[in-house]
Design a protein around this motif. Structure first.
Motif, mmCIF file in Angstrom:
data_model
loop_
_atom_site.group_PDB
_atom_site.id
_atom_site.type_symbol
_atom_site.label_atom_id
_atom_site.label_comp_id
_atom_site.label_asym_id
_atom_site.label_seq_id
_atom_site.Cartn_x
_atom_site.Cartn_y
_atom_site.Cartn_z
ATOM 1 N N UNK A 1 37.789 49.784 32.171
ATOM 2 C CA UNK A 1 39.073 49.162 32.431
ATOM 3 C C UNK A 1 38.904 47.840 33.181
ATOM 4 N N UNK A 2 37.890 47.771 34.047
ATOM 5 C CA UNK A 2 37.665 46.547 34.804
ATOM 6 C C UNK A 2 37.396 45.380 33.860
ATOM 7 N N UNK A 3 36.599 45.625 32.826
ATOM 8 C CA UNK A 3 36.290 44.547 31.881
ATOM 9 C C UNK A 3 37.547 44.044 31.179
ATOM 10 N N UNK A 4 38.424 44.958 30.780
ATOM 11 C CA UNK A 4 39.681 44.554 30.139
ATOM 12 C C UNK A 4 40.550 43.747 31.100
ATOM 13 N N UNK A 23 35.100 43.862 43.757
ATOM 14 C CA UNK A 23 35.402 43.630 45.175
ATOM 15 C C UNK A 23 36.098 42.302 45.437
ATOM 16 N N UNK A 24 36.400 41.575 44.377
ATOM 17 C CA UNK A 24 37.093 40.299 44.516
ATOM 18 C C UNK A 24 38.522 40.549 44.989
ATOM 19 N N UNK A 60 44.215 45.675 47.413
ATOM 20 C CA UNK A 60 43.288 44.803 48.126
ATOM 21 C C UNK A 60 42.232 44.101 47.265
ATOM 22 N N UNK A 61 41.912 44.673 46.095
ATOM 23 C CA UNK A 61 40.837 44.101 45.274
ATOM 24 C C UNK A 61 41.175 44.206 43.786
ATOM 25 N N UNK A 62 40.430 43.447 43.001
ATOM 26 C CA UNK A 62 40.570 43.530 41.545
ATOM 27 C C UNK A 62 40.186 44.936 41.077
ATOM 28 N N UNK A 63 39.194 45.539 41.712
ATOM 29 C CA UNK A 63 38.807 46.910 41.382
ATOM 30 C C UNK A 63 39.949 47.892 41.600
#
Length: 76
Positions: A1-4, A23-24, A60-63
Motif C-alpha cells: 500500500x505504501x508504494x501505491x 517515516x516521512x 504523523x507520517x506517510x507510513x
C-alpha cells in the motif's frame, strides 16, 4: 500500500518518489491543507477510499497514512 500511496503523492503533490518513505512527515513533503484536500480526493478517485483532510492532517507520517488507507481498503 505504501508504494501505491507514494505514486498518488507523486502524481498529486509532485514530490519526487525518492523523497518519500514510511517515516516521512507530511511537513517534509509539503502536505499543507490544500495538498491534503487534493490527496483526499485522489485517494477516493484512485482507490475508492474516503479519508478526510482532517483525518490525514492528524497522521504523523506517510507510513501512518498508508496504514489507514490499507485498513480502509482491506489491502496490505
Amino acid at each position: 500500500m505504501l508504494d501505491e500511496l507514494i505514486v498518488i503523492l507523486t502524481d498529486t503533490v509532485g514530490v519526487p518518489a525518492e523523497d518519500i518513505g514510511p517515516d516521512t512527515t507530511p511537513e517534509q513533503v509539503e502536505l499543507d491543507s490544500l495538498a491534503l484536500v487534493e490527496l483526499s480526493v485522489a485517494l477516493e478517485e484512485k482507490l475508492g477510499v474516503a479519508i478526510t483532510e482532517r483525518e490525514l492532517k492528524d497522521l504523523p507520517t506517510v507510513g501512518a497514512i498508508a496504514e489507514l488507507v490499507a485498513d480502509r481498503t482491506g489491502r496490505a
